[in-house]
Scaffold this motif. Structure first.
Motif, PDB file in Angstrom:
ATOM      1  N   GLY A   1     -19.908   3.561   6.268  1.00 36.88           N
ATOM      2  CA  GLY A   1     -19.569   4.963   6.488  1.00 36.88           C
ATOM      3  C   GLY A   1     -18.099   5.253   6.294  1.00 36.88           C
ATOM      4  N   SER A   2     -17.235   4.354   6.750  1.00 40.61           N
ATOM      5  CA  SER A   2     -15.793   4.570   6.604  1.00 40.61           C
ATOM      6  C   SER A   2     -15.385   4.548   5.142  1.00 40.61           C
ATOM      7  CB  SER A   2     -15.026   3.502   7.386  1.00 40.61           C
ATOM      8  OG  SER A   2     -15.340   3.569   8.759  1.00 40.61           O
ATOM      9  N   ILE A   3     -15.940   3.612   4.370  1.00 44.18           N
ATOM     10  CA  ILE A   3     -15.596   3.525   2.953  1.00 44.18           C
ATOM     11  C   ILE A   3     -16.063   4.774   2.211  1.00 44.18           C
ATOM     12  CG2 ILE A   3     -16.157   2.322   0.807  1.00 44.18           C
ATOM     13  CD1 ILE A   3     -16.038  -0.296   2.316  1.00 44.18           C
ATOM     14  N   TYR A   4     -17.315   5.153   2.407  1.00 45.14           N
ATOM     15  CA  TYR A   4     -17.840   6.268   1.625  1.00 45.14           C
ATOM     16  C   TYR A   4     -17.139   7.578   1.979  1.00 45.14           C
ATOM     17  CZ  TYR A   4     -21.106   8.830  -1.239  1.00 45.14           C
ATOM     18  OH  TYR A   4     -21.647   9.604  -2.236  1.00 45.14           O
ATOM     19  N   GLU A   5     -16.984   7.853   3.257  1.00 46.41           N
ATOM     20  CA  GLU A   5     -16.355   9.118   3.635  1.00 46.41           C
ATOM     21  C   GLU A   5     -14.864   9.112   3.333  1.00 46.41           C
ATOM     22  OE1 GLU A   5     -17.491  10.264   7.591  1.00 46.41           O
ATOM     23  OE2 GLU A   5     -19.548   9.569   7.285  1.00 46.41           O
ATOM     24  N   GLY A   6     -14.225   7.931   3.398  1.00 47.08           N
ATOM     25  CA  GLY A   6     -12.825   7.854   2.981  1.00 47.08           C
ATOM     26  C   GLY A   6     -12.668   8.146   1.502  1.00 47.08           C
ATOM     27  N   VAL A   7     -13.558   7.581   0.677  1.00 50.71           N
ATOM     28  CA  VAL A   7     -13.539   7.872  -0.762  1.00 50.71           C
ATOM     29  C   VAL A   7     -13.818   9.347  -1.017  1.00 50.71           C
ATOM     30  CG1 VAL A   7     -14.749   7.405  -2.928  1.00 50.71           C
ATOM     31  CG2 VAL A   7     -14.118   5.522  -1.428  1.00 50.71           C
ATOM     32  N   MET A   8     -14.684   9.927  -0.209  1.00 50.51           N
ATOM     33  CA  MET A   8     -14.990  11.350  -0.378  1.00 50.51           C
ATOM     34  C   MET A   8     -13.749  12.213  -0.152  1.00 50.51           C
ATOM     35  SD  MET A   8     -17.786  13.633   1.716  1.00 50.51           S
ATOM     36  CE  MET A   8     -16.816  13.485   3.222  1.00 50.51           C
ATOM     37  N   TYR A   9     -12.967  11.896   0.887  1.00 51.19           N
ATOM     38  CA  TYR A   9     -11.747  12.655   1.133  1.00 51.19           C
ATOM     39  C   TYR A   9     -10.715  12.427   0.030  1.00 51.19           C
ATOM     40  CZ  TYR A   9     -13.455  13.764   5.807  1.00 51.19           C
ATOM     41  OH  TYR A   9     -14.194  14.239   6.862  1.00 51.19           O
ATOM     42  N   ILE A  10     -10.651  11.211  -0.482  1.00 50.96           N
ATOM     43  CA  ILE A  10      -9.735  10.941  -1.596  1.00 50.96           C
ATOM     44  C   ILE A  10     -10.155  11.739  -2.828  1.00 50.96           C
ATOM     45  CG2 ILE A  10      -8.893   9.148  -3.163  1.00 50.96           C
ATOM     46  CD1 ILE A  10      -9.104   7.179  -0.819  1.00 50.96           C
ATOM     47  N   PHE A  11     -11.457  11.838  -3.061  1.00 47.89           N
ATOM     48  CA  PHE A  11     -11.953  12.643  -4.191  1.00 47.89           C
ATOM     49  C   PHE A  11     -11.546  14.104  -4.043  1.00 47.89           C
ATOM     50  CE2 PHE A  11     -15.335  15.461  -5.733  1.00 47.89           C
ATOM     51  CZ  PHE A  11     -15.287  15.176  -7.086  1.00 47.89           C
ATOM     52  N   ILE A  12     -11.552  14.609  -2.815  1.00 45.11           N
ATOM     53  CA  ILE A  12     -11.131  16.000  -2.588  1.00 45.11           C
ATOM     54  C   ILE A  12      -9.681  16.200  -3.026  1.00 45.11           C
ATOM     55  CG2 ILE A  12     -10.671  17.710  -0.783  1.00 45.11           C
ATOM     56  CD1 ILE A  12     -13.099  16.595   0.716  1.00 45.11           C
ATOM     57  N   PHE A  13      -8.842  15.188  -2.798  1.00 45.44           N
ATOM     58  CA  PHE A  13      -7.451  15.291  -3.232  1.00 45.44           C
ATOM     59  C   PHE A  13      -7.305  15.194  -4.748  1.00 45.44           C
ATOM     60  CE2 PHE A  13      -6.592  13.295   1.093  1.00 45.44           C
ATOM     61  CZ  PHE A  13      -6.206  14.493   1.667  1.00 45.44           C
TER      62      PHE A  13
ATOM     63  N   SER B   1     -11.700  15.821 -25.538  1.00 46.88           N
ATOM     64  CA  SER B   1     -12.770  16.709 -25.109  1.00 46.88           C
ATOM     65  C   SER B   1     -13.946  15.910 -24.559  1.00 46.88           C
ATOM     66  CB  SER B   1     -13.227  17.579 -26.278  1.00 46.88           C
ATOM     67  OG  SER B   1     -13.699  16.760 -27.342  1.00 46.88           O
ATOM     68  N   SER B   2     -14.234  14.754 -25.174  1.00 46.99           N
ATOM     69  CA  SER B   2     -15.290  13.883 -24.658  1.00 46.99           C
ATOM     70  C   SER B   2     -14.918  13.337 -23.289  1.00 46.99           C
ATOM     71  CB  SER B   2     -15.538  12.736 -25.645  1.00 46.99           C
ATOM     72  OG  SER B   2     -16.487  11.832 -25.129  1.00 46.99           O
ATOM     73  N   ALA B   3     -13.654  12.993 -23.094  1.00 43.88           N
ATOM     74  CA  ALA B   3     -13.213  12.488 -21.792  1.00 43.88           C
ATOM     75  C   ALA B   3     -13.319  13.570 -20.734  1.00 43.88           C
ATOM     76  CB  ALA B   3     -11.767  11.984 -21.892  1.00 43.88           C
ATOM     77  N   ASN B   4     -12.991  14.794 -21.113  1.00 42.27           N
ATOM     78  CA  ASN B   4     -13.084  15.905 -20.175  1.00 42.27           C
ATOM     79  C   ASN B   4     -14.522  16.110 -19.718  1.00 42.27           C
ATOM     80  OD1 ASN B   4     -12.416  18.113 -18.649  1.00 42.27           O
ATOM     81  ND2 ASN B   4     -11.428  19.226 -20.317  1.00 42.27           N
ATOM     82  N   THR B   5     -15.437  16.099 -20.675  1.00 37.59           N
ATOM     83  CA  THR B   5     -16.846  16.276 -20.345  1.00 37.59           C
ATOM     84  C   THR B   5     -17.367  15.122 -19.505  1.00 37.59           C
ATOM     85  OG1 THR B   5     -17.161  17.473 -22.424  1.00 37.59           O
ATOM     86  CG2 THR B   5     -19.127  16.652 -21.321  1.00 37.59           C
ATOM     87  N   THR B   6     -16.985  13.896 -19.837  1.00 40.64           N
ATOM     88  CA  THR B   6     -17.441  12.723 -19.087  1.00 40.64           C
ATOM     89  C   THR B   6     -16.955  12.767 -17.651  1.00 40.64           C
ATOM     90  OG1 THR B   6     -17.420  11.408 -21.124  1.00 40.64           O
ATOM     91  CG2 THR B   6     -17.427  10.212 -19.033  1.00 40.64           C
ATOM     92  N   ALA B   7     -15.705  13.138 -17.449  1.00 38.00           N
ATOM     93  CA  ALA B   7     -15.169  13.195 -16.093  1.00 38.00           C
ATOM     94  C   ALA B   7     -15.870  14.269 -15.271  1.00 38.00           C
ATOM     95  CB  ALA B   7     -13.663  13.467 -16.136  1.00 38.00           C
ATOM     96  N   TYR B   8     -16.147  15.404 -15.884  1.00 40.16           N
ATOM     97  CA  TYR B   8     -16.811  16.483 -15.152  1.00 40.16           C
ATOM     98  C   TYR B   8     -18.245  16.099 -14.782  1.00 40.16           C
ATOM     99  CZ  TYR B   8     -18.774  21.075 -14.140  1.00 40.16           C
ATOM    100  OH  TYR B   8     -19.411  22.128 -13.544  1.00 40.16           O
ATOM    101  N   ILE B   9     -18.956  15.471 -15.728  1.00 34.46           N
ATOM    102  CA  ILE B   9     -20.323  15.027 -15.427  1.00 34.46           C
ATOM    103  C   ILE B   9     -20.319  13.969 -14.334  1.00 34.46           C
ATOM    104  CG2 ILE B   9     -22.325  13.837 -16.398  1.00 34.46           C
ATOM    105  CD1 ILE B   9     -21.756  15.219 -19.039  1.00 34.46           C
ATOM    106  N   ALA B  10     -19.332  13.083 -14.367  1.00 36.08           N
ATOM    107  CA  ALA B  10     -19.221  12.063 -13.320  1.00 36.08           C
ATOM    108  C   ALA B  10     -18.965  12.707 -11.957  1.00 36.08           C
ATOM    109  CB  ALA B  10     -18.102  11.085 -13.667  1.00 36.08           C
ATOM    110  N   MET B  11     -18.162  13.772 -11.923  1.00 35.72           N
ATOM    111  CA  MET B  11     -17.925  14.482 -10.668  1.00 35.72           C
ATOM    112  C   MET B  11     -19.196  15.142 -10.151  1.00 35.72           C
ATOM    113  SD  MET B  11     -14.191  16.198 -11.325  1.00 35.72           S
ATOM    114  CE  MET B  11     -12.750  15.171 -11.625  1.00 35.72           C
ATOM    115  N   LEU B  12     -19.988  15.706 -11.071  1.00 30.86           N
ATOM    116  CA  LEU B  12     -21.256  16.305 -10.655  1.00 30.86           C
ATOM    117  C   LEU B  12     -22.192  15.244 -10.080  1.00 30.86           C
ATOM    118  CD1 LEU B  12     -21.962  18.807 -13.594  1.00 30.86           C
ATOM    119  CD2 LEU B  12     -21.011  19.314 -11.331  1.00 30.86           C
TER     120      LEU B  12
END
Length: 274
Positions: free
Chosen positions: A78-90, A184-195
């Motif tokens: 739980g600490s790892i996943y939620e910590g990564v989640m907060y880092i993703f928000i940043f 443009s491919s990198a942009n799309t890949t990063a956005y899909i990964a975020m989704l």
């Protein structure tokens, strides 16, 4: 005379009544003051006992977490996943902004004036992007509900969530400079990964909540959940103190999620799902 004796008797009678009233008022005020002092002392003692009880409950919860391998593993996951989640928000906003800036710079260097004017006016629709994140999060929660109806255990769902989240973070770490100029491919890949990562967040909370409810004892649940927050805050604090690039941050997050997936695999192997 008789009238004089009546006046004297009347005066004595009423003077004794006034004295009794004064004594009653004095005694009642004294009793109220005594009760207030006792009440204040009782409040102070109750507050001190509450602080001692709360501190002892947290200490007892920490000892329970440390002495129980299953609860300790649950705490780490739980600490790892939620910590990564907060880092993703940043990170998600500067990550997409960086990729968009790289895409604009490529358009300007191509010599095409039309593309240059178009790309210069492009700005990321952060409101729509965040809305798409929330939709994917809702879809993740709905998918967990459907999987549980099909008989998939929450522990297996959590393992899949951890694995897919790790892959998503590693995909977000891809730098445009490493993709042979295909920004443009990198942009799309990063956005899909975020989704995909937001989809995993939506499935994480119900699955991990079920697992916590089965592992953590009910009589110490509040204290143990408070203990779970300590390593979570430590992970976020270490990230904020350290000077990490965006790619390095996502790679570290991906590796941490792999560790959490390995711990979850150990939990499943140790106690097969019912």
């Amino acid at each position: 005379s008789l009238a004089e004796r009546k006046r004297i008797a009347y005066a004595k009678k009423h003077s004794s009544m006034f004295q009794q009233d004064d004594q009653a008022v004095y005694s009642s005020s004294t009793d109220e003051e005594t009760q207030m002092l006792v009440f204040e002392d009782g409040n102070e003692q109750t507050g001190e006992r509450f602080k001692l009880r709360k501190g002892s409950a947290i200490v007892l919860g920490a000892s329970t977490v440390w002495s129980s391998p299953n609860i300790l593993a649950c705490c780490v996951i739980g600490s790892i996943y939620e910590g990564v989640m907060y880092i993703f928000i940043f990170l998600w906003t500067p990550c997409l902004s960086r990729l968009q800036q790289s895409f604009d710079d490529t358009g300007e260097g191509s010599g095409d004036e039309t593309n240059e004017a178009t790309n210069a006016d492009v700005s990321l629709p952060f409101g729509w992007i965040f809305s798409s994140f929330m939709v994917c999060c809702m879809l993740g929660t709905m998918s967990f509900s459907q999987l549980t109806r099909w008989g998939v255990p929450p522990s297996r769902c959590l393992l899949g969530v951890l694995a897919l989240s790790s892959v998503s973070c590693l995909a977000m770490a891809g730098s445009p400079s490493t993709l042979d100029g295909r920004e443009s491919s990198a942009n799309t890949t990063a956005y899909i990964a975020m989704l995909c990562y937001e989809f995993c967040i939506g499935a994480y909370f119900p699955s991990f909540g079920v697992i916590k409810g089965t592992i953590v004892p009910e009589n110490q649940r509040a204290a143990i959940y408070n203990v779970f927050r300590l390593p979570l805050n430590l992970i976020v604090l270490l990230y904020l103190v350290g000077d990490f690039s965006i790619d390095s941050s996502f790679r570290i997050c991906g590796c941490l999620l792999l560790v959490a997936a390995a711990i979850q695999t150990w939990l499943i192997a140790k106690k097969p799902p019912e």
